[in-house]
Design a protein around this motif. Structure first.
Motif, mmCIF file in Angstrom:
data_model
loop_
_atom_site.group_PDB
_atom_site.id
_atom_site.type_symbol
_atom_site.label_atom_id
_atom_site.label_comp_id
_atom_site.label_asym_id
_atom_site.label_seq_id
_atom_site.Cartn_x
_atom_site.Cartn_y
_atom_site.Cartn_z
ATOM 1 N N PRO A 147 0.836 -1.204 0.000
ATOM 2 C CA PRO A 147 0.000 0.000 0.000
ATOM 3 C C PRO A 147 0.874 1.258 0.000
ATOM 4 O O PRO A 147 1.886 1.324 0.679
ATOM 5 N N ASN A 148 0.473 2.216 -0.793
ATOM 6 C CA ASN A 148 1.156 3.501 -0.873
ATOM 7 C C ASN A 148 0.141 4.584 -0.559
ATOM 8 O O ASN A 148 -0.678 4.944 -1.413
ATOM 9 N N PRO A 149 0.137 5.108 0.675
ATOM 10 C CA PRO A 149 -0.829 6.148 1.038
ATOM 11 C C PRO A 149 -0.576 7.434 0.250
ATOM 12 O O PRO A 149 0.561 7.771 -0.042
ATOM 13 N N GLY A 150 -1.665 8.101 -0.067
ATOM 14 C CA GLY A 150 -1.537 9.361 -0.784
ATOM 15 C C GLY A 150 -2.879 10.015 -0.993
ATOM 16 O O GLY A 150 -3.861 9.692 -0.317
ATOM 17 N N ASN A 151 -2.920 10.935 -1.926
ATOM 18 C CA ASN A 151 -4.132 11.687 -2.251
ATOM 19 C C ASN A 151 -4.462 11.491 -3.723
ATOM 20 O O ASN A 151 -3.574 11.597 -4.572
ATOM 21 N N LEU A 152 -5.734 11.214 -3.988
ATOM 22 C CA LEU A 152 -6.208 11.111 -5.362
ATOM 23 C C LEU A 152 -7.065 12.332 -5.649
ATOM 24 O O LEU A 152 -8.021 12.610 -4.917
#
Length: 109
Positions: free
Chosen positions: A33-38
């Motif tokens: 998993p790579n947390p971020g913002n879409l």
């Protein structure tokens, strides 16, 4: 890497929705998993990681997106016209699903 702080709307671009997600990218055979913002705008889709691998960032113009699917627990998979797939999980996926539909990305089953 596209840094979160670097994402800016273009002059004639409108933000539709922006939410936190995890882009699940397989490294070898292991999901990471790579947390971020879409961000979904009226012109493009942009994922910017906030942690994890900088290589997980992606950006596509809407006309480069073929369709998206929704799996268990509202997991979204975005598929590009060149066959790239991006699996996204998160608490706000219902809002992202609506955003994708609002910009006329077709939803397949």
């Amino acid at each position: 890497m596209l840094g979160f702080e670097n994402f800016k709307l273009k002059e004639d671009e409108k933000l539709i929705v922006k939410k936190q997600v995890s882009y699940v990218k397989n490294i070898l055979v292991f999901p990471q998993p790579n947390p971020g913002n879409l961000s979904i705008t009226d012109k493009r889709i942009v994922f910017e990681p906030t942690q994890g691998r900088s290589g997980s960032a992606f950006m596509y113009e809407l006309n480069e997106i073929d369709f998206f699917t929704v799996g268990m627990m509202n997991t979204i998979t975005i598929v590009t016209k060149n066959g790239e797939k991006y699996k996204l999980t998160g608490l706000f996926n219902k809002a992202l699903i609506k955003g994708l539909e609002d910009v006329n990305i077709k939803r397949e089953k």
